[in-house]
Scaffold this active site. Structure first.
Site, PDB file in Angstrom:
ATOM      1  N   HIS A   1      56.421  15.722  23.906  1.00  0.00           N
ATOM      2  CA  HIS A   1      57.518  14.116  23.944  1.00  0.00           C
ATOM      3  C   HIS A   1      56.340  13.564  24.691  1.00  0.00           C
ATOM      4  O   HIS A   1      55.451  13.753  25.440  1.00  0.00           O
ATOM      5  CB  HIS A   1      58.846  14.568  24.307  1.00  0.00           C
ATOM      6  CG  HIS A   1      58.898  15.131  25.963  1.00  0.00           C
ATOM      7  ND1 HIS A   1      58.321  16.412  26.793  1.00  0.00           N
ATOM      8  CD2 HIS A   1      58.756  14.341  27.120  1.00  0.00           C
ATOM      9  CE1 HIS A   1      58.575  16.283  27.793  1.00  0.00           C
ATOM     10  NE2 HIS A   1      58.686  15.553  28.066  1.00  0.00           N
TER      11      HIS A   1
ATOM     12  N   HIS B   1      56.690  11.734  27.632  1.00  0.00           N
ATOM     13  CA  HIS B   1      56.298  11.310  29.139  1.00  0.00           C
ATOM     14  C   HIS B   1      55.594  11.386  29.608  1.00  0.00           C
ATOM     15  O   HIS B   1      54.441  12.137  29.250  1.00  0.00           O
ATOM     16  CB  HIS B   1      58.006  13.065  29.861  1.00  0.00           C
ATOM     17  CG  HIS B   1      59.150  11.860  29.972  1.00  0.00           C
ATOM     18  ND1 HIS B   1      60.508  12.455  30.096  1.00  0.00           N
ATOM     19  CD2 HIS B   1      59.803  10.604  29.630  1.00  0.00           C
ATOM     20  CE1 HIS B   1      61.450  12.332  29.306  1.00  0.00           C
ATOM     21  NE2 HIS B   1      61.502  10.935  29.367  1.00  0.00           N
TER      22      HIS B   1
ATOM     23  N   ASP C   1      53.747  13.091  32.796  1.00  0.00           N
ATOM     24  CA  ASP C   1      53.414  14.284  32.191  1.00  0.00           C
ATOM     25  C   ASP C   1      53.024  15.107  31.338  1.00  0.00           C
ATOM     26  O   ASP C   1      52.470  16.312  31.122  1.00  0.00           O
ATOM     27  CB  ASP C   1      54.316  14.857  33.263  1.00  0.00           C
ATOM     28  CG  ASP C   1      55.755  15.250  33.103  1.00  0.00           C
ATOM     29  OD1 ASP C   1      55.982  14.450  32.311  1.00  0.00           O
ATOM     30  OD2 ASP C   1      56.048  16.226  33.048  1.00  0.00           O
ATOM     31  N   HIS C   2      52.963  14.675  30.340  1.00  0.00           N
ATOM     32  CA  HIS C   2      53.042  15.106  28.577  1.00  0.00           C
ATOM     33  C   HIS C   2      52.210  14.784  28.588  1.00  0.00           C
ATOM     34  O   HIS C   2      51.227  15.277  27.214  1.00  0.00           O
ATOM     35  CB  HIS C   2      53.884  15.898  27.866  1.00  0.00           C
ATOM     36  CG  HIS C   2      55.226  16.594  29.268  1.00  0.00           C
ATOM     37  ND1 HIS C   2      54.877  17.533  29.017  1.00  0.00           N
ATOM     38  CD2 HIS C   2      56.161  16.376  29.793  1.00  0.00           C
ATOM     39  CE1 HIS C   2      56.459  17.990  29.702  1.00  0.00           C
ATOM     40  NE2 HIS C   2      56.825  17.390  30.404  1.00  0.00           N
TER      41      HIS C   2
ATOM     42  N   HIS D   1      66.300  16.752  25.276  1.00  0.00           N
ATOM     43  CA  HIS D   1      65.948  16.385  26.470  1.00  0.00           C
ATOM     44  C   HIS D   1      66.440  14.585  26.460  1.00  0.00           C
ATOM     45  O   HIS D   1      66.988  14.293  25.426  1.00  0.00           O
ATOM     46  CB  HIS D   1      64.383  16.422  26.355  1.00  0.00           C
ATOM     47  CG  HIS D   1      64.075  16.290  27.785  1.00  0.00           C
ATOM     48  ND1 HIS D   1      64.025  16.505  28.477  1.00  0.00           N
ATOM     49  CD2 HIS D   1      62.221  15.862  28.632  1.00  0.00           C
ATOM     50  CE1 HIS D   1      63.971  16.333  30.084  1.00  0.00           C
ATOM     51  NE2 HIS D   1      62.802  15.132  29.796  1.00  0.00           N
TER      52      HIS D   1
ATOM     53  N   ASP E   1      59.904  20.076  27.658  1.00  0.00           N
ATOM     54  CA  ASP E   1      61.026  19.529  28.364  1.00  0.00           C
ATOM     55  C   ASP E   1      63.004  19.963  27.623  1.00  0.00           C
ATOM     56  O   ASP E   1      62.853  19.372  25.839  1.00  0.00           O
ATOM     57  CB  ASP E   1      61.491  18.713  29.314  1.00  0.00           C
ATOM     58  CG  ASP E   1      59.529  18.544  30.066  1.00  0.00           C
ATOM     59  OD1 ASP E   1      58.911  19.363  29.932  1.00  0.00           O
ATOM     60  OD2 ASP E   1      59.601  17.781  30.468  1.00  0.00           O
TER      61      ASP E   1
ATOM     62  N   HIS F   1      57.273  24.420  34.651  1.00  0.00           N
ATOM     63  CA  HIS F   1      57.546  22.891  34.863  1.00  0.00           C
ATOM     64  C   HIS F   1      58.347  22.574  35.862  1.00  0.00           C
ATOM     65  O   HIS F   1      59.401  22.195  35.727  1.00  0.00           O
ATOM     66  CB  HIS F   1      57.749  22.380  33.148  1.00  0.00           C
ATOM     67  CG  HIS F   1      58.703  21.030  33.293  1.00  0.00           C
ATOM     68  ND1 HIS F   1      60.069  20.057  33.771  1.00  0.00           N
ATOM     69  CD2 HIS F   1      57.555  19.877  32.816  1.00  0.00           C
ATOM     70  CE1 HIS F   1      59.318  18.751  33.260  1.00  0.00           C
ATOM     71  NE2 HIS F   1      58.066  18.789  33.180  1.00  0.00           N
TER      72      HIS F   1
END
Lengths: 304, 304
Positions: free
Chosen positions: A63, A65, A67-68, A143, A213, A271
């Protein structure tokens, strides 16, 4: 045994810390490297894990975000400097194209390879990649933004040759490849030796499921049923269950419940929210429900 | 003495390695932190240097190559998660707006602070920032893309009070701030005590010049004349001088020549190409021309 092993490059959550890098993993399937997520600094973690850039095959982004996926542009830039020539395929939700392409056009103008972004539908469980070694399908997750996990299913392994039988029947080398795939042997005089006289069973095909997530979501259970390893996010502890629900994340206890209900062989947690100082709290909570649980950690190598 | 000190967060070049992070520095001027460049992973180096995010004031980006700016989006995202409220001003060439803004709009939608991108003209030497402590001006450089260095000039320091004289003349505390700024003292009876009877000279104002990335460029010499510290890129060794010229970079020897001609107090080399295994080669080459040379290194703290 063919390689089917997981390198954890980062298992922190939104806030990178000195304890945990943001999410990134590499699954090595028969020396092809499949990357899952690519937080900032992933290229350096990749080096630290002593992985080889030229083995990097496909990238799967769960996804959008930061941090990914913030590490994608730096990784691609580096692959360019290293002179990569093979296409790089990135599987992600469609928005990645409009976000990453302008960056590539500006910062990586003379790239020696193509970056192909293949959009997937995060609401469906469907095969998005397949080659002779592995099949990858999406796992719809729950999510705050469009998000999918990934199920990696190893292709059937070759049968093992029974060395004594091969010798006894004097099988020519040229026929061995076919026998490993299941062929019977037909001698020049027409005699048929059945395959099961010449082989031992193949290694079982392995399955790895990545689920991050996501909020607690029982819908994924049929998809990940019985996998050898389930990586499931455990951003929070049960004491912060309400917060987990509100932010569409999972507690360690909930992750263990999923593992139990899906009858997986092993659960790996990751995570972790940076609010907790001690990762072992996640483990303590999960093992009460699902004993065969381990903690992800940077540069951990897990052989399936 | 007021703080005026430089933290090196990264001093590698285009290809991040396990030896060197991409370019990023922080100049601490009286506890305000000024960041120069922000390669991938800078936010983590910032933590490693034990700097405080809430002291981060302005960011200066020399040019839009990835190894100097890929860390911005991750840093800003983290500042948002940490609840920053004060505006963040980024000084850069105009293109940054069109590159960074869509990323901010997508990944950092609910940011608790404003990100203000102030474009500068990289072809001119002009003041782009000034406060009570420091003045920052651009240094036009010669690189493959629009690029400027930065000259940081500390504001005038206060005069030191002469403790014995202050006591002798019985100066009230309320007058001391003015005297430190240079005021004479006028007693209630009208008697004037000249400032130089009450004070000792202020500390000299310090200057720091950051010059990276650039080809050898003598035009910068008048601008950086006599600075306390010159950080000058030395991507290559003299043996690769032709390559340095073609890629608009500098050799260690050339950097030392600039330092010598500009009569700077100290030279710091950085932006080492990953092709060389041993940084000391850069130092060896430079000290022959300019002895007062040091090597940048990650987490080095240099007090000016």
């Amino acid at each position: 045994m063919n390689k089917f092993e997981l390198h954890i490059l980062g298992c922190g959550s939104a806030l990178p810390t000195m304890q945990h890098a943001p999410t990134a993993q590499v699954l090595n399937v028969r020396e092809k490297l499949f990357m899952i997520d690519c937080g900032e600094g992933t290229q350096l973690q990749f080096r630290r894990a002593r992985l080889r850039f030229n083995r990097l095959n496909q990238i799967f982004i769960s996804h959008l975000h930061g941090d990914h996926c913030f590490g994608l542009i730096g990784l691609i830039s580096t692959l360019g400097l290293l002179g990569r020539t093979g296409d790089l395929v990135i599987h992600a939700v469609a928005d990645l194209e409009k976000l990453l392409r302008p960056q590539l056009d500006y910062f990586c103008k003379d790239l020696s390879f193509q970056v192909i972004i293949k959009p997937f539908d995060h609401t469906k469980h469907e095969v998005i990649y397949q080659d002779r070694s592995v099949k990858v399908s999406t796992i719809p997750l729950d999510h705050r933004v469009a998000c999918a996990g990934f199920l990696f299913e190893e292709a059937e392994n070759d049968l093992h040759l029974d060395g004594a039988a091969i010798k006894f029947y004097n099988i020519p080398i040229k026929d061995l490849a076919g026998i490993k795939k299941g062929a019977d042997y037909i001698a020049e005089d027409g005699q048929v030796i059945l395959n099961n006289r010449l082989t031992k069973p193949a290694d079982a095909s392995r399955k790895y499921a990545f689920c991050s997530d996501t909020a607690y979501k029982e819908d994924i259970i049929p998809i990940i049923q019985g996998v050898d390893l389930l990586y499931h996010e455990a951003t929070f502890l049960e004491e912060d269950k309400a917060r987990a629900r509100d932010t569409r994340h999972t507690t360690a206890r909930q992750a263990a419940q999923i593992a139990l209900k899906a009858n997986v062989k092993k659960l790996m947690l990751g995570h972790y929210s940076s609010r907790y100082s001690d990762d072992s709290l996640f483990l303590d909570e999960a093992v009460k429900i699902f004993p065969h649980t381990i903690l992800a950690n940077e540069l951990l190598l897990e052989k399936l």
